[in-house]
Structures are given as structure tokens and as C-alpha cells.
Enzyme design. Sequence first.
Site, short mmCIF file in Angstrom:
data_model
loop_
_atom_site.label_atom_id
_atom_site.label_comp_id
_atom_site.label_asym_id
_atom_site.label_seq_id
_atom_site.Cartn_x
_atom_site.Cartn_y
_atom_site.Cartn_z
CB CYS A 2 -0.91 0.01 1.22
SG CYS A 2 -1.93 -1.48 1.42
CG LEU A 51 -1.73 -4.52 -3.66
CD1 LEU A 51 -2.32 -4.36 -5.05
CD2 LEU A 51 -0.25 -4.88 -3.76
CG ASN A 75 3.29 0.09 2.57
OD1 ASN A 75 4.30 0.58 2.10
ND2 ASN A 75 2.80 -1.04 2.12
N GLY A 76 1.95 -2.57 4.74
CA GLY A 76 2.72 -3.74 5.14
C GLY A 76 1.88 -4.97 5.37
CB THR A 321 24.49 -2.24 -8.05
OG1 THR A 321 24.20 -3.63 -8.20
CG2 THR A 321 24.08 -1.79 -6.65
NE ARG A 324 26.04 -1.28 -13.88
CZ ARG A 324 27.32 -1.57 -13.69
NH1 ARG A 324 27.65 -2.65 -12.97
NH2 ARG A 324 28.26 -0.81 -14.21
#
Length: 558
Positions: A2, A51, A75-76, A321, A324
Site C-alpha cells: 500500500c 493494495l 503499509n505492510g 547497481t 542496473r
Amino acid sequence: MCGIVCAFDLKQKTEDLRPQILEMSKRIRHRGPDWSGIFDNDKAIMAHERLAIVDPASGKQPLFSEDKRFVLAANGEIYNHRELRKQFPDYKFQTESDCEVILALYQEKGTDFVDELNGIFGFAIYDVEKDEYFVARDHMGIIPLYIGWDQNGTFYVASELKALEGVCTKIELFPPGHYMSSKDGEFVQWHKREWTDYDAVKDNETSIAKIKEALEAAVHRQLMSDVPYGVLLSGGLDSSVTSAIAKKYAQKRIESDDTSDAWWPQLHSFSVGLEGSPDLAAAQKVADHIGTVHHEIKFTIQEGLDAVRDVIYQLETYDITTIRASTPMYLMARVIKSMGIKMVLSGEGADELFGGYLYFHKAPNAKEFHEETVRKLNRLHMFDCARANKAMSAWGVEARVPFLDKEFLDIAMSINPELKMCGNGKMEKHILREAFDGYLPEEVLWRQKEQFSDGVGYNWIDSLVEFAESQVTDQMMASAEYRFPHNTPDTKEAYFYRTIFEAHFPLDSAAECVPGGKSVACSTPEALAWDKKFVANADPSGRAMFDVHAQGYEDKSS
């Protein structure tokens, strides 16, 4: 997954700030496309983008206590929420949401409850009666969380940097494993472990069976879901192990204690790469072995290059990184979303726990090996945790990381570091490989570590570097320290990413939320001292370990 945006200590009228909060929340709606909710009074505003994974029907947020005094925007996922609820037989829960137990714990225990949670989270609680707020982030920073202040002094909390950009004049990362109460405004470290000290673990006995049992338990509890889920399967050791364990439990519904059939018993796996990449071939072998419905997602170099600007915006970083590796993951997430999958398990964290990066072959002794794993874990929220979370949530998919499960973390980091060491004929992560002997094909179980950005196809990084160098002149590099005095880029690739980041996030304090420093094969800057050749060969790719990687770069130190 979320998204939250909250404002406290309001310095303007709520009716003036509420439309602004709604616009800020809209910027992170990709994290929670299923529902939007908001609470406000004359002292606070809390917005939530949801979500829906657990209790999709009634778990919308913000959540309230029965008397409406306490408000939660979270959120979690709280994996042990059913066990925690048993502490409160008389509490009147309003929903079946896994996050609602946070409200019960706060009302009962005040701020001293966070370490009881086994999960991933960034949340804010508001006490309407006392005009007090409480903010906390999970033990490893698996869930992102930022704070900021606007020019008037209003305090903001948000899941992503982009929600605060343009509103706040100062932005900071909320540190992992900490909480903050408005009573004193101080960060308090709630996640403290003895295993951070080498002396606390150096003489420990280690059980390979215990490692196996603990990781199986972590994967099992993280399969908690009321919606379709899948697994990310690169064909490397870590994702292959988590995928194999998930397949073992996928036939039953975890919420029923495995007594009823799963709602979606057919496990889907996903891999991404260029045509002919090492990861695609290895992932197919694993999928065939464990019996998943497997999906190969192939991308072209041009598709990857076209996505870089969007990736930097979504990932909120200029770290080489991370960009990428995040680009193929970001492209894969879009396909996963299109298939109706809302949650995936991923293999992040194993290399930090077990010293899996190839540069660990150069660790001079067990003490330095262990201290480097602790440093890597402390900084993981700015690297792989951010990549897994934000690359997936960009398309409304939640990534869960069983290797970083709070209980498994304690077991893995309490292993005697001497037994984790590699080199001198021992392969990296050999103790983890031994624990899961028989789970995977031998050629995958003992496959050399391949960093995700390399494994999708070596041409990806090579082409990305070549393209970036074509966009940056020597004159730009000569004046880089004046344009970017903080974390000055030392390669054209780094400069290219930094300019894109600056266009998205111009605040100096936004740039300070991103890590810097040289690295070889994803090492911390401190580990460069392990080998005199590391500095000359500094590059985050695993191929920088020219004398360890099977297809390493040429040695640049001679």
C-alpha cells in the site's frame, strides 16, 4: 503493498491542506490501486492507497479503533497477526485485516510493542484525543518510509519520496528498525540484536537442520494471502530455494493452518532476461524440477534503455547497481501484474546473511566476514529492499522476502561466521546449499553466485554502460564535483543516472537519501581494504571479481 501519506502538526487549515494531501497520495497510487481512503480533523490528515491482499472486502484503511479515538494508516503485512490477536479476547476488531492488530497492541502497550510484530511495515498511528502520533518502520526497512517538513513546519510521513517532492523543503529517510513518538520527536531503535557483535556469535554451534526448518517456516507464514500469488525465479540459489519451499506448501491455505485447500493451488513462477541469458536457462530447469507453471519474460536491450528514466523515478535512486538490476525487474513486474498476480516471493537477503557475494571470497577472517554481513544488512534498505519493493509496487505488485523474515534473520545471523566463510575450495553460501540438498537440481544448487543484473544477460550491463557514456561528455565529468558536491559521480554511467534523478527530485535533501561510495561486486566501501586490487577494479558487477567469477572482467590493477 500500500501507500501512505500523512500530515501532522498542521500549520495550515485542514480544508486548505486536504486537497494537497490527496494530490500527494495520488502520486503513489501505483502502490495501492484498489482503494483510496482518508481521515482528517483540524490537527491531522492521513491518506491511504490500498493494495488488497488480506481481507480485500473489509480491510480498507485508515483503520479505526471501535471508539474512533485511534487511527491507523499502514503499509505492510503482519505475518503473525493471528497469534497476536489471541492476546486480546475482549478487543472488538472491526475487520479481518492483518494490520488491525497494531491498533490493539498500541492501546494496550503504548510504544513498547513493535518487536512483537513479525512482518514488513511502515505505519502511522494518530491519537485523536491527545493529538499524538506514533510512526514505525520494520526491522530491515523492507517497506520504504520517508519524512519531511514543508516551509511552514508541517510534518509529513510518506511511503515514497515522490509524494513529498515539491511540497517539503527537507526530506529524510525514516531509519529501519526505529519508531518515533510525537511526545519527544526522537528516533528510538526498537530492533536491537546481540548478533551484531562478533563476540556474541563466534563460538556458536550451528545446525544445518535448524536453518532448513527456519526458512521453511518463514516461507510458509509469508504465503498468507487472499489473492493470487507467485514466485520470482531467477534460477539462482536463493530464489530457487524459496520457490521450491513455496511449491511444497502451495496446495493448502495457510490461513486455515493447512486444513483446507488453497484458493489458488497452482503456483506460477516468473523469470526475466535477454534472449539466451544464464538466468532464463537455469530458471526453466528449476521450474521443471519443482513443478511450477513457469513464465519467461524476455526483454530487449532497447526496451531496457527506454525504461531507465521511469525506473529512476519509481526507484528514487541514482545508485548504479540498483538501477542496473531494477530495470529488468520493473519490466517483469508489469507482465506479472497483467496476469492477475498481486503478490510474489523473492530471494533478496540471502547474500547478506550468508556472505554470498563473490568478494566474500577475499574476507581475511571470520570477524571481518561477519562485520561485513552486518554492514550489508544495515544498508540493505537503500539497495535490494528498495529494488524489490519499488520495482514491483510500481505496477501494484507486492514483493515479500522470506530470507529477511525477522525470526529467520535471528537464526541465520547467529551462525558461527567461521562456518559461513568461502574460498579455499569452499563455495559461497555452501552452508545454505547443504541445508537444501535434494531440493534442487545439482547444477542449480551449486551454481556460482550470479548477481541479478548480470544473470539477465551480460550484454545488458555492457550496453547500459556504453549508452550512458555516449550521453556524458568529458567536460561534464571534469566539472562533476561542482554540479554534484554530494556523492559526486566518478563514472559517466553514474553521472548519467544522477542527472535523471536530479530532474525528478531536485531537492538536495532528496539526493542525500541515496547511498554513495565505491563498491566491488556489491561490497561496502569498507570491504575494499580486503584486497589491494579492489579499488582499481571497483564496479558493482560480480564480474569485477575477475579472479573468482567464471566470466570476470580483465584485471584493471596491472
